[in-house]
Design an enzyme around this catalytic site. Structure first.
Site, PDB file in Angstrom:
ATOM      1  N   LYS A  79       0.854  -1.193   0.000  1.00 21.70           N
ATOM      2  CA  LYS A  79       0.000   0.000   0.000  1.00 21.70           C
ATOM      3  C   LYS A  79       0.889   1.243   0.000  1.00 21.70           C
ATOM      4  CE  LYS A  79      -3.953   2.005   2.479  1.00 21.70           C
ATOM      5  NZ  LYS A  79      -4.887   1.840   3.603  1.00 21.70           N
ATOM      6  N   SER A 154      -9.715   1.948   2.510  1.00 22.84           N
ATOM      7  CA  SER A 154      -8.800   2.665   1.663  1.00 22.84           C
ATOM      8  C   SER A 154      -7.761   1.784   0.956  1.00 22.84           C
ATOM      9  CB  SER A 154      -8.062   3.723   2.488  1.00 22.84           C
ATOM     10  OG  SER A 154      -7.331   3.130   3.531  1.00 22.84           O
ATOM     11  N   SER A 178      -9.982  -0.456   6.701  1.00 24.46           N
ATOM     12  CA  SER A 178      -9.390  -0.377   5.364  1.00 24.46           C
ATOM     13  C   SER A 178      -8.679  -1.608   4.845  1.00 24.46           C
ATOM     14  CB  SER A 178      -8.442   0.810   5.294  1.00 24.46           C
ATOM     15  OG  SER A 178      -9.203   1.972   5.151  1.00 24.46           O
TER      16      SER A 178
HETATM   17  N1  GLN Z   1     -13.213   4.236   5.798  1.00 18.32           N
HETATM   18  C1  GLN Z   1     -12.633   4.678   7.023  1.00 18.32           C
HETATM   19  C2  GLN Z   1     -12.252   6.145   6.898  1.00 18.32           C
HETATM   20  O1  GLN Z   1     -12.509   6.689   5.896  1.00 18.32           O
HETATM   21  C3  GLN Z   1     -11.470   3.824   7.386  1.00 18.32           C
HETATM   22  C4  GLN Z   1     -10.210   4.180   6.721  1.00 18.32           C
HETATM   23  C5  GLN Z   1      -9.053   3.322   7.115  1.00 18.32           C
HETATM   24  O2  GLN Z   1      -9.214   2.286   7.763  1.00 18.32           O
HETATM   25  N2  GLN Z   1      -7.866   3.784   6.750  1.00 18.32           N
HETATM   26  O3  GLN Z   1     -11.732   6.726   7.782  1.00 18.32           O
END
Ligand code: GLN
Length: 485
Positions: A79, A154, A178
């Site tokens: 990532k 994400s 994410s």
């Molecule tokens: N979807 C969540 C957010 O937008 C989680 C993001 C994540 O786990 N990095 O904050």
């Protein structure tokens, strides 16, 4: 021979038995990337030349009979918020478009020491803020099952790359879901480890008290192999916890006799798609058939989870992202009039809308007039949510829920409605709030043929119990299937 559809453990065995070389495997993964990347758009940066060189080095070691890790010679994608020395790390933001880290994240040192071959950097929501990978400055990654749909986020690039055979496995990061949510949408396995078990050193911070790096793979075994390599104490991370080394793969057992599985009613309420509900309950029944004991439980504070998560994570983000000021890292606005104007223009031009929204929200909830009403209350709720899990884990071993209330939605469907987008995180954010480990494993498909994920949640440092439960279920259900592209 087509190698991109094989699991990490199958490939590790083939390498060990010298049926294939790492150079051959790495080439075949890059051929696959060439063939499907136009459709999927999972990568921000490719690392082809270095990867092929690294593969040849590993082949030499293998031919000398060195006793290597099962990760040796395996192509893995990373990532793009994990620092990779000499390899651009953008966080999918314009702010870090040309940022090349001078150091490796601890997990990268561990992967490289184990001989993993790094394929490149994977697309994500900008600074990991989002649930669809649509907030990336560079591209919109597509779901390998249906390219009109999002891959989740994400870590959307990580999950899509694994599902499409563009990496054998990948690393993602999980602040509120994410790793698990994109794994669920893309039909792969994802593990969010216990907070403090995998070093965060070199992970570009979003919300430091919630962030964790973890593996995404095609099978439970694959995830167990990577987790055994990346976890462990690190003095470079102040929240890292010391534990005895565990080889999760060697200790995998598919026996769930007597395992107590809790089903929290709050996770099966409004907004849960019927297909999702029935697939998850079906998976639980199958485990019951193998001797697991099913118990209904209650986690009443779940209703407050989203609000506390978005307050705490945005508060921390507003502080963490203060460092991008045009002086120390990456982007600086071209035209400005004095220092303050330079800061303002750099941040206005360098960050996307979602990141700005979080910074504003975070700054607001931390401001002196509103701190007690929002931030302090969210922290109190965090304690309550965490206590409810602790109480329940006194007499159950694992909690089973859907990973996400629905399957992958259409690109653009929630993009202009942040509240709808945030609501997709309802089943995952509590786990980060409580610092627990959890994983998502595929448990079926909806009427459109889109994958559904079963979320298994464990007590702190109970990764082995989680992996064993997932492994038992995977044996019943059957292994990874590559979507047709
Ligand atoms: N979807 C969540 C957010 O937008 C989680 C993001 C994540 O786990 N990095 O904050």
């Amino acid at each position: 021979m087509e190698l991109y559809n094989k699991t990490l453990s199958e490939l590790a065995l083939m390498l060990r038995e010298k049926k294939i070389s790492s150079a051959e495997l790495t080439k075949s993964i890059f051929d696959r990337i060439e063939a499907v990347e136009d459709k999927i758009e999972a990568y921000v940066t490719l690392n082809k030349e270095n990867a092929l060189k690294a593969a040849e080095e590993i082949d030499k070691k293998i031919s000398c009979g060195e006793d290597l890790s099962p990760l040796a010679g395996i192509p893995i994608g990373i990532k793009d918020n994990i620092s990779t020395k000499g390899l651009r790390t953008t966080c999918s933001s314009k702010m870090l478009e040309n940022y090349v880290p001078p150091f490796n994240a601890t997990v990268m040192n561990k992967l490289c020491d184990a001989g993993a071959v790094i394929t490149g950097k994977l697309n994500m929501d900008e600074f990991a803020m989002g649930s669809s990978t649509e907030t990336s400055y560079y591209k919109k990654t597509k779901n390998p099952y249906d390219q009109t749909r999002i891959p989740g986020g994400s870590s959307g690039g990580s999950a899509a790359a694994v599902a499409a055979g563009e990496a054998v496995a990948a690393l993602g990061s999980d602040t509120g879901g994410s790793i698990r949510q994109p794994a669920s949408y893309c039909g792969v396995v994802g593990l969010k480890p216990t907070y403090g078990s995998v070093s965060r050193f070199g992970l570009v911070a979003f919300a430091s008290s919630l962030d964790q790096i973890g593996p995404i793979g095609k099978s439970v075994e694959d995830v167990a192999i990577i987790q055994s390599v990346i976890n462990g104490y690190d003095k470079m991370d102040g929240t890292s916890q010391y534990r005895e080394y565990t080889d999760y793969k060697a200790n995998l057992k598919s026996d769930v006799k007597g395992l107590k599985i809790g089903i929290p009613k709050e996770y099966f309420g409004v907004g849960i798609d019927d297909n999702v509900k029935s697939s998850v309950m079906n998976a639980v029944k199958q485990l019951e058939g193998e001797g697991a004991i099913i118990k209904e439980i209650s986690l009443p504070s779940t209703d407050y989870a989203l609000s506390s998560y978005y307050i705490i994570s945005s508060a921390e983000a507003s502080s963490n992202l203060a460092r991008y000021d045009g002086v120390k890292y990456g982007f600086r606005a071209e035209n400005y009039d004095g220092l303050i104007d330079m800061y303002e223009r750099t941040r206005s031009e360098g960050f996307g809308d979602e990141v700005k929204r979080r910074i504003m929200l975070g700054t607001f909830v931390l401001s002196s007039g509103f701190y007690d009403a929002y931030y302090k209350k969210a922290k109190l709720l965090q304690r309550r949510i965490s206590n409810e899990f602790t109480e329940n884990f006194k007499d159950i071993d694992v909690i089973a829920t859907p990973t996400v209330p629905t399957t992958a939605f259409k690109i653009g469907e929630h993009f202009n409605d942040p509240v709808k987008m945030y609501a997709t995180d309802i089943c995952t954010v509590t786990i980060n709030i409580a610092g627990l480990p959890a994983m998502s494993i595929p448990c079926g498909y909806d009427n459109n043929g889109l994958p559904i994920g079963l979320q298994l949640i464990g007590d702190k440092f109970a990764e082995q119990t989680l992996l064993n439960t997932a492994y038992a279920y995977e044996q019943l259900k059957g292994g990874f299937k590559l979507p047709t592209l």
